[in-house]
Design an enzyme around this catalytic site. Structure first.
Site, PDB file in Angstrom:
ATOM      1  N   CYS A 118       0.944  -1.153  -0.054  1.00 26.12           N
ATOM      2  CA  CYS A 118       0.085  -0.023   0.074  1.00 26.12           C
ATOM      3  C   CYS A 118       1.095   1.179   0.137  1.00 26.12           C
ATOM      4  O   CYS A 118       1.998   1.030   0.229  1.00 26.12           O
ATOM      5  CB  CYS A 118      -0.991  -0.088   1.302  1.00 26.12           C
ATOM      6  SG  CYS A 118      -2.380   1.131   1.099  1.00 26.12           S
ATOM      7  N   CYS A 120      -0.024   4.049   1.669  1.00 29.80           N
ATOM      8  CA  CYS A 120      -0.631   5.022   2.812  1.00 29.80           C
ATOM      9  C   CYS A 120       0.451   5.604   3.868  1.00 29.80           C
ATOM     10  O   CYS A 120       0.455   6.685   4.228  1.00 29.80           O
ATOM     11  CB  CYS A 120      -1.737   4.804   3.254  1.00 29.80           C
ATOM     12  SG  CYS A 120      -1.870   3.253   4.092  1.00 29.80           S
ATOM     13  N   LYS A 193     -12.372  -5.065   1.985  1.00 29.03           N
ATOM     14  CA  LYS A 193     -12.014  -4.083   2.966  1.00 29.03           C
ATOM     15  C   LYS A 193     -13.042  -2.945   3.137  1.00 29.03           C
ATOM     16  O   LYS A 193     -12.999  -2.326   1.928  1.00 29.03           O
ATOM     17  CB  LYS A 193     -10.798  -3.606   2.496  1.00 29.03           C
ATOM     18  CG  LYS A 193      -9.831  -2.795   3.553  1.00 29.03           C
ATOM     19  CD  LYS A 193      -8.589  -2.477   3.460  1.00 29.03           C
ATOM     20  CE  LYS A 193      -7.852  -1.352   4.307  1.00 29.03           C
ATOM     21  NZ  LYS A 193      -6.383  -1.183   4.148  1.00 29.03           N
ATOM     22  N   GLU A 231     -16.400  -7.915  -5.151  1.00 30.84           N
ATOM     23  CA  GLU A 231     -15.257  -7.440  -4.761  1.00 30.84           C
ATOM     24  C   GLU A 231     -14.169  -8.642  -5.011  1.00 30.84           C
ATOM     25  O   GLU A 231     -13.211  -8.730  -5.646  1.00 30.84           O
ATOM     26  CB  GLU A 231     -14.804  -6.526  -3.577  1.00 30.84           C
ATOM     27  CG  GLU A 231     -15.114  -5.262  -3.621  1.00 30.84           C
ATOM     28  CD  GLU A 231     -14.128  -4.297  -4.343  1.00 30.84           C
ATOM     29  OE1 GLU A 231     -13.138  -4.858  -4.946  1.00 30.84           O
ATOM     30  OE2 GLU A 231     -14.439  -3.124  -4.376  1.00 30.84           O
ATOM     31  N   LYS A 246     -11.993  -7.810   6.286  1.00 26.83           N
ATOM     32  CA  LYS A 246     -11.360  -6.932   7.061  1.00 26.83           C
ATOM     33  C   LYS A 246     -12.211  -5.529   7.265  1.00 26.83           C
ATOM     34  O   LYS A 246     -12.640  -5.264   6.463  1.00 26.83           O
ATOM     35  CB  LYS A 246     -10.015  -6.598   6.486  1.00 26.83           C
ATOM     36  CG  LYS A 246      -9.331  -5.326   7.267  1.00 26.83           C
ATOM     37  CD  LYS A 246      -8.072  -4.900   6.717  1.00 26.83           C
ATOM     38  CE  LYS A 246      -7.758  -3.758   7.425  1.00 26.83           C
ATOM     39  NZ  LYS A 246      -6.536  -3.166   6.588  1.00 26.83           N
ATOM     40  N   TYR A 311      -3.531  -9.319  16.190  1.00 31.36           N
ATOM     41  CA  TYR A 311      -2.080  -8.707  17.184  1.00 31.36           C
ATOM     42  C   TYR A 311      -2.166  -9.806  18.319  1.00 31.36           C
ATOM     43  O   TYR A 311      -1.227  -9.394  19.349  1.00 31.36           O
ATOM     44  CB  TYR A 311      -2.532  -7.277  17.574  1.00 31.36           C
ATOM     45  CG  TYR A 311      -2.586  -6.616  16.140  1.00 31.36           C
ATOM     46  CD1 TYR A 311      -1.535  -6.103  15.515  1.00 31.36           C
ATOM     47  CD2 TYR A 311      -3.687  -6.191  15.725  1.00 31.36           C
ATOM     48  CE1 TYR A 311      -1.619  -5.300  14.308  1.00 31.36           C
ATOM     49  CE2 TYR A 311      -4.057  -5.473  14.202  1.00 31.36           C
ATOM     50  CZ  TYR A 311      -2.526  -4.796  13.877  1.00 31.36           C
ATOM     51  OH  TYR A 311      -3.006  -4.488  12.704  1.00 31.36           O
TER      52      TYR A 311
HETATM   53  C1  PBG Z   1      -2.975  -0.013   4.802  1.00 28.20           C
HETATM   54  C2  PBG Z   1      -3.629  -0.864   5.746  1.00 28.20           C
HETATM   55  C3  PBG Z   1      -4.433  -0.258   6.993  1.00 28.20           C
HETATM   56  C4  PBG Z   1      -4.756  -1.382   7.838  1.00 28.20           C
HETATM   57  C5  PBG Z   1      -4.062  -2.406   7.030  1.00 28.20           C
HETATM   58  N1  PBG Z   1      -3.337  -2.016   5.992  1.00 28.20           N
HETATM   59  C6  PBG Z   1      -5.238   0.876   7.416  1.00 28.20           C
HETATM   60  C7  PBG Z   1      -6.093   1.684   6.544  1.00 28.20           C
HETATM   61  O1  PBG Z   1      -6.551   1.206   5.418  1.00 28.20           O
HETATM   62  O2  PBG Z   1      -6.338   2.720   6.877  1.00 28.20           O
HETATM   63  C8  PBG Z   1      -5.448  -1.591   8.896  1.00 28.20           C
HETATM   64  C9  PBG Z   1      -5.056  -2.603   9.881  1.00 28.20           C
HETATM   65  C10 PBG Z   1      -5.406  -2.575  11.496  1.00 28.20           C
HETATM   66  O3  PBG Z   1      -6.408  -1.729  11.833  1.00 28.20           O
HETATM   67  O4  PBG Z   1      -5.022  -3.305  12.261  1.00 28.20           O
HETATM   68  N2  PBG Z   1      -3.906   0.491   3.729  1.00 28.20           N
END
Ligand code: PBG
Length: 323
Positions: A118, A120, A193, A231, A246, A311
């Site tokens: 990703c 971000c 997601k 999706e 997720k 986690y």
């Molecule tokens: C990156 C990503 C995110 C998470 C996993 N990969 C954050 C988001 O999409 O804002 C979230 C994982 C978590 O909350 O444990 N895009």
């Protein structure tokens, strides 16, 4: 006459008729690597979780090995961010460096290393794609995601996991991997997601909160279950090998319908906000952490998850040894 309690009379009987089992080899543990030196920085909203610099990563990896966890999911936190997220696809980037280290160490090289793909964490604006006029661009972002995936594969990643939610990214990544000699590397796609408030603590851990707006133009509306299946279908057609749903707890119907509709492994991502809620209640003495976590994760398996990204993985691995 039917008496449901007959088979509940002793622990041995209950064990015999148990339908769902949690196993350590189905757990995936997320690991945060941060650029810099001598850092083991606890994430406030995720008690027990730290960001590690490369020189201290072994402390965490030793715990992973000792717990018997077979797979980790890597997230990188770079020192420098820019508009185009160059840190993500830099062959000398933080995740690439960590993967090379893990694969060069005798003690760690058997670990299944999954690299989250990703932008971000690497963009100054915190969005998962390129920005123009306040819009997150889709097709312009695809080559960068593909480049990132290839760069991780080159470093030695066993699996790449795109989490950006751009359309067609699985296909773009599959072609790029194939063209670069990585046709054997699986894609674990975050297909279902959702634009969720449950990612709050992660964004503190990964320094990846969007600088403006939100992620609702690319992540899914939490209200839409049927759309999630579309999706998933698209990602399977584009070449996904494993599907991630997720978050997990508020989305167990999604896990169930993916596992019933498609013959593909499903991973449930028990995300940061879910973890934080359990940890906060446990710290207050309001719940029994071990029992709650085992019940939650067993529920995800019952819903249809084949594997769980969590986690809690290190704790669960130790608990499972003793139950
Ligand atoms: C990156 C990503 C995110 C998470 C996993 N990969 C954050 C988001 O999409 O804002 C979230 C994982 C978590 O909350 O444990 N895009």
């Amino acid at each position: 006459m039917d008496r449901m309690r007959r088979l509940r009379a002793s622990q041995a009987l209950r064990n015999m008729v148990r339908e769902t089992h949690l196993r350590t080899d189905e757990l995936i543990y997320p690991v945060f690597i941060i650029e810099g030196e001598n850092i083991c920085s606890p994430v406030d909203s995720m008690p027990g979780i730290c960001q590690y610099s490369m020189d201290r990563l072994s402390e965490e990896l030793d715990r992973v090995i000792e717990a018997g966890i077979a797979a980790i999911l890597l997230f990188g936190i770079p020192e420098q961010k820019d508009e185009i997220g160059s840190g993500a696809y830099d062959d000398q980037g933080i995740v690439q460096t960590a993967i090379r280290f893990i694969k060069s160490e005798e003690a760690y090289k058997e670990l299944v290393v999954i690299a989250d793909v990703c932008l971000c964490e690497y963009t100054s604006h915190g969005h998962c794609g390129l920005i123009k006029d306040g819009i997150v661009l889709n097709d312009e972002t695809l080559p960068l995601l593909a480049k990132t995936a290839v760069s991780y594969a080159k470093a030695g990643a066993d699996i790449v996991a795109p989490s950006d939610m751009m359309d067609k990214r699985v296909g773009a990544i599959r072609s790029a991997l194939d063209e670069n000699g990585f046709s054997h590397i699986p894609i674990m796609a975050y297909s279902a997601k959702f634009a969720s408030a449950f990612y709050g603590p992660f964004r503190e851990a990964a320094h990846s909160a969007p600088g403006f707006g939100d992620r609702k133009t690319y992540q899914m509306d939490p209200a839409n279950g049927r759309e999630a299946l579309r999706e998933v279908e698209e990602d399977i057609l584009e070449g996904a090998d494993i599907i991630i749903a997720k978050p997990a707890m508020a989305y167990m119907d999604i896990i169930r319908s993916i596992s019933q509709n498609y013959n593909i492994p499903v991973a449930a991502y028990n995300v940061s906000g879910e973890y934080a809620m359990v940890k906060a209640a446990a710290a207050n003495g309001w719940i029994d952490e071990k029992k709650i976590v085992l019940e939650l994760l067993t529920g995800l398996k019952r819903a249809g998850a084949n594997m769980i990204i969590t986690y809690h993985a290190l704790d669960v691995a130790h608990w499972l040894e003793r139950v």
